[in-house]
Scaffold this active site. Structure first.
Site, mmCIF file in Angstrom:
data_model
loop_
_atom_site.group_PDB
_atom_site.id
_atom_site.type_symbol
_atom_site.label_atom_id
_atom_site.label_comp_id
_atom_site.label_asym_id
_atom_site.label_seq_id
_atom_site.Cartn_x
_atom_site.Cartn_y
_atom_site.Cartn_z
ATOM 1 N N GLU A 146 -10.950 -25.678 -8.364
ATOM 2 C CA GLU A 146 -10.347 -27.232 -7.912
ATOM 3 C C GLU A 146 -10.125 -28.297 -8.938
ATOM 4 O O GLU A 146 -11.103 -28.505 -9.706
ATOM 5 C CB GLU A 146 -11.298 -27.773 -6.721
ATOM 6 N N HIS A 204 -8.457 -34.415 -5.488
ATOM 7 C CA HIS A 204 -8.800 -33.152 -5.845
ATOM 8 C C HIS A 204 -7.831 -32.021 -4.904
ATOM 9 O O HIS A 204 -7.020 -32.614 -4.206
ATOM 10 C CB HIS A 204 -10.327 -32.710 -5.576
ATOM 11 N N HIS A 244 -7.393 -28.194 -3.437
ATOM 12 C CA HIS A 244 -7.935 -26.788 -2.943
ATOM 13 C C HIS A 244 -6.982 -25.932 -2.494
ATOM 14 O O HIS A 244 -6.040 -26.387 -1.828
ATOM 15 C CB HIS A 244 -9.418 -27.164 -2.070
ATOM 16 N N ASP A 277 -16.231 -32.365 1.881
ATOM 17 C CA ASP A 277 -15.671 -33.156 1.486
ATOM 18 C C ASP A 277 -15.865 -34.487 2.398
ATOM 19 O O ASP A 277 -16.097 -35.493 1.889
ATOM 20 C CB ASP A 277 -13.925 -33.205 1.591
HETATM 21 ZN ZN LIG Z 1 -11.875 -30.443 -0.704
#
Ligand SMILES: [Zn+2]
Length: 142
Positions: free
Chosen positions: A28, A86, A88, A98
């Site tokens: 990530e 971020h 993912h 999160d």
């Molecule tokens: Zn995330």
């Protein structure tokens, strides 16, 4: 009354974040977004890409030294931390991890990029609920 919050992001910054995500995947990518915010909008003026301390494909943690340094520099310029970015390898929506962290970060906007679809989405937690907010990609300095 509902507040219509918009995240304004420069195209060059959006591109930088997308490229960083591509470069480090499947890890990530993460970054700090500094700028100015009001009730109606958060304007990103500086983006600081950071190393994911966890080197994980399911979670991220910005290296503390990077965080402190960037925070001090931004403060010097009168900028606030308005968002955290971020990526993912999943849809551009907050994971359960999160959501836990969002509770701790209060007013900060979470900008998430799906490294699989390329979608970019922004979220903010308010009164314990996660709401998606609009993103306005702006061409140049404003
Ligand atoms: Zn995330």
């Amino acid at each position: 009354m509902a507040t219509l919050l918009v995240l304004r992001l420069r195209r060059i910054h959006a591109r930088l974040l997308t490229e960083e995500a591509r470069k480090v995947q499947p890890i990530e990518a993460c970054a700090m977004l500094f700028g100015e915010s009001t009730q109606k909008e958060a304007v990103v003026k500086r983006v600081v890409v950071a190393l994911n301390k966890l080197q994980s494909s399911t979670s991220f943690e910005i290296h503390p030294e990077t965080f402190v340094k960037a925070f001090n520099e931004a403060e010097h310029e009168g900028l606030d931390l308005v968002g955290l970015f971020h990526s993912h390898p999943a849809p551009a929506a907050p994971s359960s991890i999160d959501r836990e962290y969002m509770k701790l970060w209060g007013d900060v906007i979470w900008l998430i990029l799906s490294s699989t679809s390329g979608d970019l989405a922004a979220y903010k937690m308010k009164n314990g609920k996660v709401r998606e907010i609009a993103i306005d990609i702006v061409a140049a300095s404003s």
